[in-house]
Scaffold this motif. Sequence first.
Motif, PDB file in Angstrom:
ATOM      1  N   CYS A 237     -30.693  39.713 -66.934  1.00  0.00           N
ATOM      2  CA  CYS A 237     -29.681  39.760 -67.987  1.00  0.00           C
ATOM      3  C   CYS A 237     -30.404  39.664 -69.322  1.00  0.00           C
ATOM      4  O   CYS A 237     -30.979  38.614 -69.651  1.00  0.00           O
ATOM      5  N   SER A 238     -30.382  40.746 -70.088  1.00  0.00           N
ATOM      6  CA  SER A 238     -31.098  40.766 -71.365  1.00  0.00           C
ATOM      7  C   SER A 238     -30.410  39.897 -72.409  1.00  0.00           C
ATOM      8  O   SER A 238     -31.057  39.394 -73.332  1.00  0.00           O
ATOM      9  N   ASN A 239     -29.098  39.691 -72.275  1.00  0.00           N
ATOM     10  CA  ASN A 239     -28.376  38.859 -73.241  1.00  0.00           C
ATOM     11  C   ASN A 239     -28.780  37.392 -73.141  1.00  0.00           C
ATOM     12  O   ASN A 239     -28.880  36.692 -74.152  1.00  0.00           O
ATOM     13  N   CYS A 240     -28.995  36.937 -71.917  1.00  0.00           N
ATOM     14  CA  CYS A 240     -29.235  35.507 -71.681  1.00  0.00           C
ATOM     15  C   CYS A 240     -30.667  35.192 -71.263  1.00  0.00           C
ATOM     16  O   CYS A 240     -30.997  34.022 -71.045  1.00  0.00           O
ATOM     17  N   HIS A 241     -31.510  36.229 -71.129  1.00  0.00           N
ATOM     18  CA  HIS A 241     -32.864  36.035 -70.613  1.00  0.00           C
ATOM     19  C   HIS A 241     -32.811  35.307 -69.266  1.00  0.00           C
ATOM     20  O   HIS A 241     -33.510  34.321 -69.038  1.00  0.00           O
ATOM     21  N   TYR A 242     -31.974  35.831 -68.397  1.00  0.00           N
ATOM     22  CA  TYR A 242     -31.756  35.253 -67.064  1.00  0.00           C
ATOM     23  C   TYR A 242     -32.341  36.207 -66.036  1.00  0.00           C
ATOM     24  O   TYR A 242     -32.055  37.413 -66.059  1.00  0.00           O
ATOM     25  N   ASP A 243     -33.184  35.679 -65.134  1.00  0.00           N
ATOM     26  CA  ASP A 243     -33.884  36.524 -64.168  1.00  0.00           C
ATOM     27  C   ASP A 243     -33.827  35.911 -62.778  1.00  0.00           C
ATOM     28  O   ASP A 243     -34.005  34.700 -62.617  1.00  0.00           O
ATOM     29  N   VAL A 244     -33.601  36.764 -61.779  1.00  0.00           N
ATOM     30  CA  VAL A 244     -33.530  36.316 -60.391  1.00  0.00           C
ATOM     31  C   VAL A 244     -34.337  37.268 -59.521  1.00  0.00           C
ATOM     32  O   VAL A 244     -34.157  38.490 -59.589  1.00  0.00           O
ATOM     33  N   HIS A 245     -35.255  36.718 -58.720  1.00  0.00           N
ATOM     34  CA  HIS A 245     -35.939  37.542 -57.727  1.00  0.00           C
ATOM     35  C   HIS A 245     -34.910  38.343 -56.923  1.00  0.00           C
ATOM     36  O   HIS A 245     -33.825  37.831 -56.624  1.00  0.00           O
ATOM     37  N   VAL A 246     -35.259  39.559 -56.514  1.00  0.00           N
ATOM     38  CA  VAL A 246     -34.328  40.314 -55.673  1.00  0.00           C
ATOM     39  C   VAL A 246     -34.127  39.617 -54.332  1.00  0.00           C
ATOM     40  O   VAL A 246     -33.055  39.708 -53.721  1.00  0.00           O
ATOM     41  N   GLY A 247     -35.137  38.901 -53.843  1.00  0.00           N
ATOM     42  CA  GLY A 247     -34.979  38.136 -52.611  1.00  0.00           C
ATOM     43  C   GLY A 247     -34.038  36.963 -52.780  1.00  0.00           C
ATOM     44  O   GLY A 247     -33.277  36.627 -51.873  1.00  0.00           O
ATOM     45  N   CYS A 248     -34.069  36.326 -53.957  1.00  0.00           N
ATOM     46  CA  CYS A 248     -33.166  35.200 -54.220  1.00  0.00           C
ATOM     47  C   CYS A 248     -31.732  35.679 -54.409  1.00  0.00           C
ATOM     48  O   CYS A 248     -30.782  34.969 -54.064  1.00  0.00           O
ATOM     49  N   ALA A 249     -31.563  36.864 -54.970  1.00  0.00           N
ATOM     50  CA  ALA A 249     -30.219  37.354 -55.290  1.00  0.00           C
ATOM     51  C   ALA A 249     -29.342  37.501 -54.055  1.00  0.00           C
ATOM     52  O   ALA A 249     -28.115  37.456 -54.162  1.00  0.00           O
ATOM     53  N   PHE A 250     -29.952  37.659 -52.877  1.00  0.00           N
ATOM     54  CA  PHE A 250     -29.175  37.909 -51.668  1.00  0.00           C
ATOM     55  C   PHE A 250     -29.386  36.848 -50.593  1.00  0.00           C
ATOM     56  O   PHE A 250     -29.196  37.114 -49.408  1.00  0.00           O
ATOM     57  N   VAL A 251     -29.778  35.638 -50.985  1.00  0.00           N
ATOM     58  CA  VAL A 251     -29.894  34.567 -49.992  1.00  0.00           C
ATOM     59  C   VAL A 251     -28.498  34.208 -49.487  1.00  0.00           C
ATOM     60  O   VAL A 251     -27.502  34.372 -50.200  1.00  0.00           O
ATOM     61  N   PRO A 252     -28.379  33.716 -48.257  1.00  0.00           N
ATOM     62  CA  PRO A 252     -27.058  33.375 -47.712  1.00  0.00           C
ATOM     63  C   PRO A 252     -26.424  32.209 -48.454  1.00  0.00           C
ATOM     64  O   PRO A 252     -27.115  31.368 -49.029  1.00  0.00           O
ATOM     65  N   GLU A 253     -25.102  32.144 -48.430  1.00  0.00           N
ATOM     66  CA  GLU A 253     -24.385  31.088 -49.137  1.00  0.00           C
ATOM     67  C   GLU A 253     -24.403  29.762 -48.389  1.00  0.00           C
ATOM     68  O   GLU A 253     -24.003  28.739 -48.938  1.00  0.00           O
ATOM     69  N   SER A 254     -24.854  29.773 -47.153  1.00  0.00           N
ATOM     70  CA  SER A 254     -25.037  28.520 -46.418  1.00  0.00           C
ATOM     71  C   SER A 254     -26.137  28.714 -45.385  1.00  0.00           C
ATOM     72  O   SER A 254     -26.366  29.833 -44.912  1.00  0.00           O
ATOM     73  N   VAL A 255     -26.831  27.627 -45.068  1.00  0.00           N
ATOM     74  CA  VAL A 255     -27.867  27.640 -44.036  1.00  0.00           C
ATOM     75  C   VAL A 255     -27.708  26.391 -43.187  1.00  0.00           C
ATOM     76  O   VAL A 255     -27.036  25.430 -43.581  1.00  0.00           O
ATOM     77  N   GLU A 256     -28.330  26.405 -42.024  1.00  0.00           N
ATOM     78  CA  GLU A 256     -28.317  25.234 -41.154  1.00  0.00           C
ATOM     79  C   GLU A 256     -29.748  24.825 -40.839  1.00  0.00           C
ATOM     80  O   GLU A 256     -30.616  25.671 -40.657  1.00  0.00           O
ATOM     81  N   ARG A 257     -29.968  23.518 -40.802  1.00  0.00           N
ATOM     82  CA  ARG A 257     -31.256  22.957 -40.411  1.00  0.00           C
ATOM     83  C   ARG A 257     -31.067  22.170 -39.119  1.00  0.00           C
ATOM     84  O   ARG A 257     -30.069  21.470 -38.954  1.00  0.00           O
ATOM     85  N   GLU A 258     -32.037  22.260 -38.229  1.00  0.00           N
ATOM     86  CA  GLU A 258     -31.930  21.559 -36.956  1.00  0.00           C
ATOM     87  C   GLU A 258     -31.949  20.044 -37.134  1.00  0.00           C
ATOM     88  O   GLU A 258     -31.466  19.307 -36.276  1.00  0.00           O
TER      89      GLU A 258
END
Length: 247
Positions: free
Chosen positions: A111-132
Amino acid sequence: MGSGKTRANPNNRPTVRHPSHDHPLRVFKSQEGDEIICSGCELELIGQAYKCTKSECNYFLHKSCFDLPGETHHKSHPDHPLTLVHSPPYGQSTFTCDACGEHGSGFTYHCSNCHYDVHVGCAFVPESVEREDHEHPLTLLYNTPCKGREDGVTFICDVCEEDMPENLWVYYCKECDYGTHVHSCATYEDNAAKKGEEEGETSSVASEMKSVMDARMEMAMMQLQLDAIDAAGSYVGSWEPRRGYYW
């Protein structure tokens, strides 16, 4: 005596163009153990991909990175769309991801307006995860639960026990006040592996397998998102943040 069949010349295979690179690209099938890094997401190259046709050019792209949408509306930044850029913005060789806090030199949603940057890998991480090792699912938050507190309390990752800046994304269980970094600490690592590291017993096989599994998880999530975009006619609706994400 030969059968008379001629082997296909790799140089005659169809090529494609991508705006991130000056040279044509050709379909490439990556194998486990190749240790090739995608020039887009900077994760290990797994499965279907493209490579530069120039032998001296070490440029590779996952197919899912090749097909990334040029713009996305993301819950973490609801006021403006994020635009895909193929090199670090701001005229520098690297950028800092506002999701995980790590540096990157490949593709980013920007986002050029806010100088906000997200890795493309981070942009599509799942909204929840489970740990054993935790009984409840962990929900993705777009800042730590300590953001905005005036008493000086900071959030500490329950896996690595490091302080986390308040604006970083976190996987969090509100019921237990338990949270982890988005990438490095989100997946479960068994005690035997930790013990081996403490004793200085490194395993190249275990390290390679973990890298492969992490990359596969990232790319699978990205591909699911792309499939959803295709099914919706390449349109991504505006996402509204749920109140539960901002405790």
